[in-house]
Scaffold this active site. Structure first.
Site, PDB file in Angstrom:
ATOM      1  N   GLY A 177       0.848  -1.200   0.000  1.00 14.54           N
ATOM      2  CA  GLY A 177       0.000   0.000   0.000  1.00 14.54           C
ATOM      3  C   GLY A 177       0.875   1.239   0.000  1.00 14.54           C
ATOM      4  CE1 TYR A 202      -2.555  12.435   0.232  1.00  8.62           C
ATOM      5  CE2 TYR A 202      -3.804  10.576  -0.622  1.00  8.62           C
ATOM      6  CZ  TYR A 202      -3.412  11.899  -0.707  1.00  8.62           C
ATOM      7  OH  TYR A 202      -3.864  12.678  -1.738  1.00  8.62           O
ATOM      8  NE  ARG A 256      -1.652   6.690  -4.539  1.00  9.45           N
ATOM      9  CZ  ARG A 256      -2.472   6.745  -3.522  1.00  9.45           C
ATOM     10  NH1 ARG A 256      -2.913   5.666  -2.952  1.00  9.45           N
ATOM     11  NH2 ARG A 256      -2.874   7.919  -3.063  1.00  9.45           N
ATOM     12  CB  THR A 280      -9.551   0.107   6.031  1.00  5.05           C
ATOM     13  OG1 THR A 280      -9.033   1.310   6.655  1.00  5.05           O
ATOM     14  CG2 THR A 280      -8.494  -0.965   6.070  1.00  5.05           C
ATOM     15  N   PRO A 281     -11.757   1.626   3.410  1.00  2.00           N
ATOM     16  CG  PRO A 281     -12.554   1.507   1.220  1.00  2.00           C
ATOM     17  CD  PRO A 281     -11.482   0.982   2.122  1.00  2.00           C
ATOM     18  CB  THR A 337      -7.495   2.962  10.674  1.00  2.00           C
ATOM     19  OG1 THR A 337      -6.426   3.912  10.754  1.00  2.00           O
ATOM     20  CG2 THR A 337      -8.440   3.146  11.844  1.00  2.00           C
ATOM     21  CG  ASN A 351      -8.562   9.115  13.677  1.00  2.00           C
ATOM     22  OD1 ASN A 351      -7.643   9.844  14.063  1.00  2.00           O
ATOM     23  ND2 ASN A 351      -8.507   8.455  12.547  1.00  2.00           N
ATOM     24  CB  CYS A 371      -9.141   8.811   8.745  1.00  2.78           C
ATOM     25  SG  CYS A 371      -8.046   7.976   7.585  1.00  2.78           S
ATOM     26  NE  ARG A 415      -7.819  10.254   0.752  1.00  4.12           N
ATOM     27  CZ  ARG A 415      -6.969   9.356   1.227  1.00  4.12           C
ATOM     28  NH1 ARG A 415      -7.202   8.066   1.062  1.00  4.12           N
ATOM     29  NH2 ARG A 415      -5.876   9.734   1.860  1.00  4.12           N
TER      30      ARG A 415
HETATM   31  P1  NAD Z   1      -4.580   5.294   0.228  1.00  2.14           P
HETATM   32  O1  NAD Z   1      -5.835   4.974  -0.466  1.00  2.14           O
HETATM   33  O2  NAD Z   1      -3.864   6.576  -0.035  1.00  2.14           O
HETATM   34  O3  NAD Z   1      -3.514   4.124  -0.045  1.00  2.14           O
HETATM   35  C1  NAD Z   1      -3.814   2.776   0.000  1.00  2.14           C
HETATM   36  C2  NAD Z   1      -3.061   2.075  -1.134  1.00  2.14           C
HETATM   37  O4  NAD Z   1      -3.215   0.669  -0.991  1.00  2.14           O
HETATM   38  C3  NAD Z   1      -3.574   2.424  -2.531  1.00  2.14           C
HETATM   39  O5  NAD Z   1      -2.542   3.015  -3.300  1.00  2.14           O
HETATM   40  C4  NAD Z   1      -4.040   1.080  -3.108  1.00  2.14           C
HETATM   41  O6  NAD Z   1      -3.799   0.948  -4.488  1.00  2.14           O
HETATM   42  C5  NAD Z   1      -3.212   0.114  -2.305  1.00  2.14           C
HETATM   43  N1  NAD Z   1      -3.743  -1.248  -2.272  1.00  2.14           N
HETATM   44  C6  NAD Z   1      -5.013  -1.649  -2.053  1.00  2.14           C
HETATM   45  N2  NAD Z   1      -5.095  -2.998  -2.104  1.00  2.14           N
HETATM   46  C7  NAD Z   1      -3.848  -3.455  -2.360  1.00  2.14           C
HETATM   47  C8  NAD Z   1      -3.281  -4.760  -2.527  1.00  2.14           C
HETATM   48  N3  NAD Z   1      -4.028  -5.845  -2.400  1.00  2.14           N
HETATM   49  N4  NAD Z   1      -1.963  -4.856  -2.779  1.00  2.14           N
HETATM   50  C9  NAD Z   1      -1.194  -3.741  -2.893  1.00  2.14           C
HETATM   51  N5  NAD Z   1      -1.664  -2.490  -2.744  1.00  2.14           N
HETATM   52  C10 NAD Z   1      -2.979  -2.343  -2.479  1.00  2.14           C
HETATM   53  O7  NAD Z   1      -4.893   5.143   1.785  1.00  2.14           O
HETATM   54  P2  NAD Z   1      -4.125   5.859   3.008  1.00  2.14           P
HETATM   55  O8  NAD Z   1      -4.652   7.234   3.205  1.00  2.14           O
HETATM   56  O9  NAD Z   1      -2.668   5.632   2.883  1.00  2.14           O
HETATM   57  O10 NAD Z   1      -4.696   4.996   4.223  1.00  2.14           O
HETATM   58  C11 NAD Z   1      -4.298   3.657   4.400  1.00  2.14           C
HETATM   59  C12 NAD Z   1      -4.757   3.216   5.787  1.00  2.14           C
HETATM   60  O11 NAD Z   1      -4.133   4.026   6.781  1.00  2.14           O
HETATM   61  C13 NAD Z   1      -6.258   3.355   6.020  1.00  2.14           C
HETATM   62  O12 NAD Z   1      -6.676   2.281   6.837  1.00  2.14           O
HETATM   63  C14 NAD Z   1      -6.377   4.652   6.783  1.00  2.14           C
HETATM   64  O13 NAD Z   1      -7.500   4.660   7.640  1.00  2.14           O
HETATM   65  C15 NAD Z   1      -5.114   4.660   7.616  1.00  2.14           C
HETATM   66  N6  NAD Z   1      -4.608   5.991   7.985  1.00  2.14           N
HETATM   67  C16 NAD Z   1      -4.601   7.016   7.078  1.00  2.14           C
HETATM   68  C17 NAD Z   1      -4.055   8.259   7.454  1.00  2.14           C
HETATM   69  C18 NAD Z   1      -4.013   9.414   6.484  1.00  2.14           C
HETATM   70  O14 NAD Z   1      -3.637  10.500   6.896  1.00  2.14           O
HETATM   71  N7  NAD Z   1      -4.375   9.256   5.227  1.00  2.14           N
HETATM   72  C19 NAD Z   1      -3.509   8.424   8.716  1.00  2.14           C
HETATM   73  C20 NAD Z   1      -3.523   7.352   9.607  1.00  2.14           C
HETATM   74  C21 NAD Z   1      -4.064   6.121   9.228  1.00  2.14           C
HETATM   75  C1  UGA Z   2      -6.351  12.981  11.372  1.00  2.35           C
HETATM   76  C2  UGA Z   2      -5.669  12.870  12.738  1.00  2.35           C
HETATM   77  O1  UGA Z   2      -5.282  14.171  13.173  1.00  2.35           O
HETATM   78  C3  UGA Z   2      -4.445  11.973  12.662  1.00  2.35           C
HETATM   79  O2  UGA Z   2      -3.901  11.800  13.972  1.00  2.35           O
HETATM   80  C4  UGA Z   2      -4.852  10.611  12.101  1.00  2.35           C
HETATM   81  O3  UGA Z   2      -3.727   9.770  11.949  1.00  2.35           O
HETATM   82  C5  UGA Z   2      -5.517  10.793  10.735  1.00  2.35           C
HETATM   83  O4  UGA Z   2      -6.669  11.681  10.895  1.00  2.35           O
HETATM   84  C6  UGA Z   2      -6.034   9.537  10.150  1.00  2.35           C
HETATM   85  O5  UGA Z   2      -6.254   8.555  10.847  1.00  2.35           O
HETATM   86  O6  UGA Z   2      -6.267   9.606   8.948  1.00  2.35           O
HETATM   87  P1  UGA Z   2      -5.937  14.371   9.167  1.00  2.35           P
HETATM   88  O7  UGA Z   2      -7.325  13.947   8.838  1.00  2.35           O
HETATM   89  O8  UGA Z   2      -4.876  14.179   8.161  1.00  2.35           O
HETATM   90  O9  UGA Z   2      -5.451  13.623  10.486  1.00  2.35           O
HETATM   91  O10 UGA Z   2      -5.929  15.922   9.525  1.00  2.35           O
HETATM   92  P2  UGA Z   2      -6.394  16.765  10.819  1.00  2.35           P
HETATM   93  O11 UGA Z   2      -5.371  17.783  11.092  1.00  2.35           O
HETATM   94  O12 UGA Z   2      -6.778  15.898  11.952  1.00  2.35           O
HETATM   95  O13 UGA Z   2      -7.683  17.518  10.279  1.00  2.35           O
HETATM   96  C7  UGA Z   2      -8.879  16.817  10.010  1.00  2.35           C
HETATM   97  C8  UGA Z   2      -9.978  17.800   9.671  1.00  2.35           C
HETATM   98  O14 UGA Z   2     -10.381  18.535  10.823  1.00  2.35           O
HETATM   99  C9  UGA Z   2      -9.573  18.846   8.632  1.00  2.35           C
HETATM  100  O15 UGA Z   2     -10.641  19.056   7.746  1.00  2.35           O
HETATM  101  C10 UGA Z   2      -9.302  20.075   9.471  1.00  2.35           C
HETATM  102  O16 UGA Z   2      -9.433  21.265   8.756  1.00  2.35           O
HETATM  103  C11 UGA Z   2     -10.362  19.923  10.539  1.00  2.35           C
HETATM  104  N1  UGA Z   2     -10.066  20.662  11.792  1.00  2.35           N
HETATM  105  C12 UGA Z   2      -8.968  20.355  12.514  1.00  2.35           C
HETATM  106  C13 UGA Z   2     -10.950  21.643  12.227  1.00  2.35           C
HETATM  107  O17 UGA Z   2     -11.971  21.915  11.584  1.00  2.35           O
HETATM  108  N2  UGA Z   2     -10.678  22.302  13.412  1.00  2.35           N
HETATM  109  C14 UGA Z   2      -9.574  22.011  14.162  1.00  2.35           C
HETATM  110  O18 UGA Z   2      -9.399  22.638  15.238  1.00  2.35           O
HETATM  111  C15 UGA Z   2      -8.703  21.015  13.701  1.00  2.35           C
END
Ligand code: NAD
Ligand code: UGA
Length: 460
Positions: free
Chosen positions: A13, A16, A43, A93-94, A133, A225, A277, A347
């Site tokens: 994966g 991000y 990607r 994990t949508p 997650t 979260n 998320c 997103r």
């Molecule tokens: P993303 O959609 O950006 O990336 C996921 C990647 O996995 C995609 O590029 C997809 O093509 C790939 N993928 C899917 N199935 C696959 C397979 N079978 N083999 C190889 N690659 C595969 O998602 P993301 O934002 O990186 O989030 C990933 C996980 O991390 C989620 O569970 C999310 O909740 C969690 N998370 C995200 C953030 C964030 O800030 N985006 C922060 C903390 C946790």
């Molecule tokens: C959030 C968490 O902060 C991370 O710890 C976590 O890992 C991540 O989700 C995840 O699991 O994906 P993220 O969504 O990237 O991170 O960004 P945040 O800074 O948390 O902002 C989330 C949303 O809340 C944004 O739209 C932001 O503008 C909004 N926000 C944030 C507010 O409206 N007010 C605030 O005071 C703070």
């Protein structure tokens, strides 16, 4: 096998989370070979190019420092699995969109597919790290799939949720508040946990590396979260009351946040939270609670999402009410479309909902964003013919009846609003969905100003 690496780490994966996390591990652990694989060839090609697939401050430098040395991006998932001793899984994990739990539960199909692929390709023992997650108790499902082949290969599943926020990912990874590592409380489980600790100990202080049992680790991610989003919905709910009572939400946040038990962070009222998320993880939590028959607990957390939707709709209704109950044919410029500043990610951005609503009101919509216009075009594809996407903020606002600030990009604080006002239809309105501009100064220029959670400043 290259003799000159101490460990071989794979991440499945390259999104991000996978991309930035592995880039930082590679940068901090030059003795480890770190490979990131993905099924999406575009990607991977972008990760191997000068234009990385995601915008994140500081990321380009970290990748440039180790790509080709000990950081590799590839589409060869099978070879990656065979080679690695430690496999991070950070696939998406949508929210499920079909069948039982549609609209609430996490869709684990990508997750399960990787589990089966690991089982099919592994020829030696592996530690599997849950980076995505996941619902609490997913590790058990992973373990069951991995033992289903009855092979002699031993797998340990460890939970290591990621807490980075977009826009600050590199700093969050370099200086985490904590690294959480949950493992099975068995001899093998503890050994696997120790191997993860060893990786992070290359740059994270020991007291910030927290080891715990696996279920608490999985659940802590959802709860973190949920708590963060709850703070935003709490202050946004109060912003509605402020608008009715002439209180100022910024003053309320400040007074409340100075209580050290509450703390000052994450109390900025806004047009609503977005991001991939918060909503998905809370809905997942709600679904789990309902599954276990905890309806009151589920209702409690679901309100965080309900208030967020209310806040977005409230923003649109305030625009309508202020602009004489019709937006039809009025040119409205949205400044910002990303879900927060310093990212191109859109997103679940509140911008999506608001853009759709404005088009529904038959406004003539213009969108500017310094990083997110490509994503905006995709998100709004079904109504894109009714929207102009413009790269230059001054051109975007020219001739508008109203400006709606959706994202807190720093550049929007510094625009020449005097010049902008001169080029707008009158009366000119500004709806500051992030409270980032100098409202009094805008009012003095001639704007009718509608902040979030503060009295409007109007000339009539
Ligand atoms: P993303 O959609 O950006 O990336 C996921 C990647 O996995 C995609 O590029 C997809 O093509 C790939 N993928 C899917 N199935 C696959 C397979 N079978 N083999 C190889 N690659 C595969 O998602 P993301 O934002 O990186 O989030 C990933 C996980 O991390 C989620 O569970 C999310 O909740 C969690 N998370 C995200 C953030 C964030 O800030 N985006 C922060 C903390 C946790
Ligand atoms: C959030 C968490 O902060 C991370 O710890 C976590 O890992 C991540 O989700 C995840 O699991 O994906 P993220 O969504 O990237 O991170 O960004 P945040 O800074 O948390 O902002 C989330 C949303 O809340 C944004 O739209 C932001 O503008 C909004 N926000 C944030 C507010 O409206 N007010 C605030 O005071 C703070």
């Amino acid at each position: 096998m290259e003799p000159n690496f101490d460990k071989r780490i794979l991440c499945i994966g390259a999104g991000y989370v996978g991309g930035p996390t592995m880039a930082v591990i590679a940068a901090k652990c030059p003795r480890y070979k770190v490979t990131v694989v993905d099924i999406n060839p575009q990607r991977i090609a972008a990760w191997n190019s000068d234009r990385l697939p995601i915008y994140e401050p500081g990321l380009d430098e970290v990748v440039a420092g180790c790509r080709g040395r000990n950081l590799f991006f590839s589409t060869d998932v099978e070879a990656g699995i065979r080679e690695a001793e430690i496999i991070f899984v950070s696939v998406n994990t949508p929210t499920k969109t079909y069948g039982l739990g549609a609209g609430m539960a996490a869709d684990l199909k990508y997750w399960e597919k990787t589990a089966r692929q690991i089982l099919a390709c592994a020829q030696s023992p592996k530690i599997i790290v849950e980076k995505s997650t996941l619902p609490v108790r997913t590790a058990r499902a992973m373990e069951r799939i991995l033992v289903a082949g009855n092979s002699d290969i031993h797998f340990d599943v460890v939970s290591n949720p990621e807490f980075l926020a977009e826009g600050t990912a590199i700093n969050d990874l370099l200086n985490p508040d904590r690294v959480l590592i949950g493992g099975r409380q068995t001899e093998n489980g503890r050994k696997a946990q120790d191997q993860l600790v060893e990786i992070y100990a290359n740059w994270v202080a020991a007291d910030r590396i927290v080891t715990t049992d696996i279920w608490s680790s999985e659940l802590s991610k959802l709860v973190a979260n949920a708590f963060l989003a709850q703070r935003i919905s709490s202050i946004n709910a109060i912003s509605a009351l402020c608008e009715k009572t002439e209180a100022d939400v910024a003053n309320v946040s400040r007074a409340v946040g100075m209580d050290s038990r509450i703390g000052a962070k994450f109390l900025n009222a806004s047009v609503g939270f977005g991001g991939s998320c918060f909503k998905k993880d809370i809905l997942n939590l709600v679904y789990l609670c309902r599954h276990y028959g905890l309806d009151e607990v589920a209702d409690y957390w679901e309100m965080v999402v309900t208030i967020n939707r209310y806040q977005k709709e409230r923003f649109v209704r305030r625009m309508l009410a202020a602009m004489f109950n019709t937006l039809a044919g009025k040119r409205i410029c949205m400044l910002g479309f990303a879900f927060k500043a310093d990212t191109g990610d859109t997103r679940e951005s509140p911008g999506i909902y608001i853009a759709r609503r404005l088009v529904e009101e038959t406004a003539e919509l213009v969108i500017h964003d310094p990083q997110a216009l490509d994503n905006a075009r995709i998100d709004l594809a079904e109504i894109a013919d009714k929207i102009q996407f413009i790269d230059d903020p001054y051109e975007a606002v020219r001739g508008s009846h109203a400006i709606a600030i959706i994202t807190e990009w720093d550049q929007y604080r510094k625009l020449d609003y005097q010049a902008i006002y001169a080029g707008m239809a009158k009366p000119a309105f500004i709806f500051d969905g992030r409270n980032i501009t100098d409202h009094q100064a805008l009012y003095d220029i001639g704007f009718n100003v509608y902040p979030i959670g503060k009295p409007a400043l109007t000339h009539f």
